[in-house]
Design an enzyme around this catalytic site. Structure first.
Site, short mmCIF file in Angstrom:
data_model
loop_
_atom_site.label_atom_id
_atom_site.label_comp_id
_atom_site.label_asym_id
_atom_site.label_seq_id
_atom_site.Cartn_x
_atom_site.Cartn_y
_atom_site.Cartn_z
CG HIS A 154 38.81 37.59 41.66
ND1 HIS A 154 39.48 37.93 42.28
CD2 HIS A 154 39.15 36.78 40.60
CE1 HIS A 154 40.97 36.85 41.98
NE2 HIS A 154 40.71 36.52 40.34
CG ASP A 184 40.20 38.93 45.88
OD1 ASP A 184 38.44 38.63 45.39
OD2 ASP A 184 40.77 38.45 45.22
CB SER A 257 42.87 34.66 40.95
OG SER A 257 43.16 36.24 40.61
#
Length: 407
Positions: A154, A184, A257
């Site tokens: 992402h 992901d 992230s």
């Protein structure tokens, strides 16, 4: 009129609704606030010992406990962790995602007016809708000396340009080798040749209660180290059929992230991917992709640029206590087939609606999610045996595993 606007993309992924108190949609520890600016990388080489974590004894109710120091581990691993800076193109259709690439806050009356004006005027003037650009930030880390970097899908899924900022402030350009939306994960490769500091993936899951250290780029600050413990394993947050997350209580925020979480040996035990937060800030509930998953996905991406997973071709549902009682099963375990895809691997093998899959190659199935994960580990084309409950007794079926359609 064409607009080029910088924005901090809120690429946080938040666990989905159903089955839990977690709500789908908001926050993946993703892109951070650009206006804060700093982007530096982190993390370094593999450590083979406990990194000399210095302990400080304390007394609690007469019991001596040791609190670790993370200083030695942090010093070793930081050079291998990088900040990931992504430029992406966004269509001016009001579908930019939460926040949008606008200077004014979402929902502001003027923001809505200017967006509608752009959309209405461009067709009238006979020109295409203006292209908008967004910049987002995340984290990543080197997993090889020749420049392969792991991050979240992402973070880079809409990337037109990717730059990495190392711990010493050097900026490197990189390309996306491959992505896997289902877990992901994404694999990048630095364009410049060189010998890069890297870290190793842990060979085993950490235990609940073990100390861990997260390194990343929260809010664009770069080079940030936070510590906590593994608070749970095997978390299903509703993001997909392969959910098997580590839950950690180290502070993880926007921009973390794709960053690594380390054990005290300096090995990567997980890749930070999501947080649960009503506000967008850290509340001590973060989720990381286990190292075992990262290892298998990275190997596939490095080899083929994609991940090939096994496919059975059935719609499945849980076996509840009521269902188990109705079909004569002693335990409420396994995966009930709700439907079998026409000409799919399962249908070709003779499986049908109402069958309950109890085991794969003799290994018992706990539930529907467990079946999905197990089948996904088989290479397409491999031969597999299923133990199925039908008409009050067990039966064996052999079938050839299919290839799962692309996400």
């Amino acid at each position: 009129m064409n607009t080029n606007e910088n924005k901090t993309e809120n690429t946080f992924r938040q666990p989905a609704p159903a089955r839990s108190i977690l709500k789908r949609g908001a926050l993946i520890a993703g892109a951070a606030t650009l206006s804060i600016g700093l982007m530096a990388g982190l993390a370094d080489n593999l450590l083979t010992s406990h990194g000399g974590a210095n302990a400080q004894p304390i007394q609690l109710s007469g019991v001596q406990m040791q609190l670790p120091s993370f200083a030695d581990v942090a010093e070793k691993v930081k050079p291998a962790v990088v900040s990931v800076r992504v430029n992406s193109r966004l269509a001016a259709t009001g579908e930019e995602g939460e926040g949008g690439p606008n200077v004014l806050p979402p929902g502001h009356p003027l923001e809505r007016f200017f967006r509608q004006f752009d959309e209405q005027q461009s067709p009238r003037l006979g020109r295409p809708a203006p292209e908008r650009r967004a910049m987002s930030q995340g984290s990543g880390f080197f997993v090889s000396q020749d420049g392969y970097v792991v991050t979240n899908n992402h973070v880079v899924e809409k990337a037109s340009q990717v730059e990495l900022v190392t711990d010493d402030g050097k900026t490197l350009t990189a390309k996306v080798v491959g992505t896997d939306p289902r877990t992901d994960l994404a694999l990048l490769k630095v364009n410049e040749s060189g010998n890069y500091p890297f870290v190793q993936l842990a060979g085993a899951k950490p235990r609940i209660g073990e100390w861990v250290m997260a390194v990343g780029n929260p809010f664009g600050l770069g080079g940030t180290v936070t510590a906590g413990i593994v608070s749970a394993q095997g978390r299903d947050i509703g993001s997909g059929p392969y959910d098997d997350f580590l839950q950690i209580d180290a502070a993880v925020n926007r921009g973390n992230s794709g960053g690594p979480t380390f054990n005290l040996k300096g090995e990567v035990v997980g890749v930070n991917t999501a947080i649960f937060s009503p506000s967008g800030g850290n509340v001590g509930i973060a989720f990381a992709i286990p190292a075992a998953t990262v290892n298998s996905v990275v190997e596939s991406l490095k080899k083929d640029g994609t991940v090939a997973r096994g496919f059975i071709g059935v719609q499945i549902q849980p076996v509840t206590a009521e269902v188990a009682d109705a079909i004569g099963l002693k335990d409420a375990k396994g995966a009930l087939i709700a439907s079998a895809q026409v000409d799919g691997p399962a249908a070709k093998a003779g499986l049908k609606r109402g069958d309950t899959i109890l085991a794969v190659n003799g290994e018992k199935i706990a539930d529907a999610r467990d079946l999905s994960r197990k089948i996904a580990t088989f290479a397409p084309g491999s031969k597999t045996k299923l133990t199925v409950w039908r008409d009050g007794k067990e039966r064996e079926f052999s079938f050839e595993v299919g290839r799962q359609p692309a996400a």
